[in-house]
Enzyme design. Structure first.
Site, mmCIF file in Angstrom:
data_model
loop_
_atom_site.group_PDB
_atom_site.id
_atom_site.type_symbol
_atom_site.label_atom_id
_atom_site.label_comp_id
_atom_site.label_asym_id
_atom_site.label_seq_id
_atom_site.Cartn_x
_atom_site.Cartn_y
_atom_site.Cartn_z
ATOM 1 N N THR A 15 36.994 44.921 36.875
ATOM 2 C CA THR A 15 37.459 43.784 36.074
ATOM 3 C C THR A 15 37.324 44.056 34.586
ATOM 4 O O THR A 15 38.105 43.544 33.780
ATOM 5 C CB THR A 15 36.653 42.523 36.468
ATOM 6 O OG1 THR A 15 36.970 42.209 37.816
ATOM 7 C CG2 THR A 15 36.978 41.332 35.599
ATOM 8 N N SER A 64 36.554 47.978 42.538
ATOM 9 C CA SER A 64 35.398 48.573 43.225
ATOM 10 C C SER A 64 35.172 48.015 44.623
ATOM 11 O O SER A 64 34.369 48.551 45.375
ATOM 12 C CB SER A 64 34.133 48.453 42.378
ATOM 13 O OG SER A 64 33.508 47.205 42.561
ATOM 14 N N THR A 97 32.274 45.011 39.494
ATOM 15 C CA THR A 97 30.990 44.396 39.867
ATOM 16 C C THR A 97 30.742 44.379 41.376
ATOM 17 O O THR A 97 29.606 44.308 41.812
ATOM 18 C CB THR A 97 30.923 42.937 39.364
ATOM 19 O OG1 THR A 97 32.004 42.199 39.952
ATOM 20 C CG2 THR A 97 30.995 42.855 37.849
ATOM 21 N N ASP A 98 31.835 44.419 42.176
ATOM 22 C CA ASP A 98 31.681 44.154 43.609
ATOM 23 C C ASP A 98 30.752 45.130 44.333
ATOM 24 O O ASP A 98 30.006 44.733 45.226
ATOM 25 C CB ASP A 98 33.054 44.134 44.293
ATOM 26 C CG ASP A 98 33.835 42.862 43.959
ATOM 27 O OD1 ASP A 98 33.207 41.894 43.499
ATOM 28 O OD2 ASP A 98 35.058 42.855 44.161
HETATM 29 N N1 ASP Z 1 36.942 43.271 42.248
HETATM 30 C C1 ASP Z 1 36.410 43.661 40.952
HETATM 31 C C2 ASP Z 1 35.752 45.023 41.124
HETATM 32 O O1 ASP Z 1 34.711 45.093 41.702
HETATM 33 C C3 ASP Z 1 35.432 42.649 40.503
HETATM 34 C C4 ASP Z 1 34.775 42.940 39.189
HETATM 35 O O2 ASP Z 1 34.793 44.014 38.644
HETATM 36 O O3 ASP Z 1 34.144 41.955 38.708
HETATM 37 O O4 ASP Z 1 36.317 46.010 40.697
#
Ligand code: ASP
Length: 330
Positions: A15, A64, A97-98
């Site tokens: 993100t 991710s 973050t995932d």
């Molecule tokens: N789906 C995204 C990821 O993990 C979520 C994020 O980065 O907050 O790449």
């Protein structure tokens, strides 16, 4: 930070590199769109803060949630190469973050770096009014250049807090401060470009108890042993659990982490499935699905199957153990 040193920023997507149609939205965006060099441009004083040359390198570009072993291998090999160079002082990795806590733990297990390796991320896309990526990147670079970050292994910086790879866990799907360090709390806080380390933070650092193979010893990702997670929950079905484990065995899965209830107990409906796994030679580890704490055993009890890690990190430790790494899940 000495002159002539470099900080390498490795981009992997997420993100933090995401774009949305409208600046007012924090959901429904496309992650992994901007290159890491563009992320650096959003922090005008980054170079000055770092006091070192910044080198941006795009290692991957993915959401991710789709992180895979091949990308982990690429990351581990590149980090190992960079860390071996005298002119590289630290590495910062931008990541989604995932699965950030999984990548952080994997890198800690295979690198155990003396130099800082700092992962950072964002909960809002780069186009959002309240984009948190630039601030997090700035904080991560501040942390990477802090002399006291040396020897603390792989770190995660998000929303002004510093966590160790072992303790960090994503605890919220939307909030900007989406990460937590559990009972240990954060190792420190980044304030105005400086880290204030928590008084007892060095004690919370993961120290590798046994010598481990170098990251360069990792084989190609296709040959990594697959380890899966089985969740024990109310309403577990004996037939469904057995069918699931039979299918895993048939698919060549080599290890199973059971995320048990409470103090590592499992629903009686899982008994036949776990017997099947054992009979078919799968390595089994048990952990708790509780968000905090670890399984506590009676003195003298056999704890060889017990993992002190959350299931997704126990999965990584078991996978590495099956490849010859020492146990890292105690
Ligand atoms: N789906 C995204 C990821 O993990 C979520 C994020 O980065 O907050 O790449």
């Amino acid at each position: 930070m000495e002159c002539g040193k470099n900080i390498v920023i490795l981009g992997t997507g997420g993100t933090i590199a995401g774009l949305a149609e409208h600046a007012g939205t924090g959901v429904g965006y496309r992650p992994a769109q901007l290159g890491v060099a563009e992320l650096l441009q959003a922090v005008p004083d980054l170079q000055q803060l770092a006091g070192a040359a910044l080198q941006a390198e795009q290692l991957a570009q993915l959401d991710s949630k789709d992180m895979d072993h091949a990308t982990w291998l690429l990351l581990a090999r590149r980090c190992a190469q960079l860390l071996a160079r005298d002119d590289v002082a630290a590495i910062v990795i931008t990541h989604g973050t995932d699965t950030l806590e999984e990548t952080a733990w994997f890198l800690q297990c295979v690198l155990a770096p003396a130099k800082p390796v700092v992962l950072t991320c964002a909960m809002r896309p780069a186009t959002a009014i309240s984009a948190d990526g630039p601030g997090n990147l700035r904080d991560a670079v501040a942390c990477a250049t802090d002399a006291a970050a040396q020897g603390r292994g792989v770190l995660v910086v998000a929303a002004g807090r510093v966590f160790s790879a072992r303790q960090v866990c994503k605890v919220h799907p939307y909030r900007v401060d989406a990460f937590d360090g559990g009972e240990a709390g954060p190792l420190g806080w980044v304030e105005e470009g400086r880290v204030r380390w928590a008084a007892a933070s060095m004690a919370a650092v993961q120290v590798q108890s046994a010598p481990q193979p170098p990251a360069t010893a990792l084989p190609e990702a296709e040959s990594w042993p697959q380890v899966e997670v089985l969740l024990s929950h109310a309403g577990s079905s004996a037939a469904a659990a057995l069918a699931q484990v039979q299918a895993l065995c048939a698919a060549g899965v080599r290890g199973l982490v059971v995320a048990g209830t409470g103090n590592g107990t499992t629903h009686k409906a899982l008994d036949a499935a776990l017997d099947h796994a054992q009979a078919h030679g799968l390595a089994v580890r048990c952990t708790t699905r509780c968000a905090q704490g670890r399984i506590v055993q009676a003195q003298g009890a056999d704890d060889s199957r017990v993992s002190a890690l959350p299931a997704v990190k126990a999965r990584i430790s078991l996978m590495l153990e099956l490849m010859g790494w020492p146990r890292t899940d105690r």
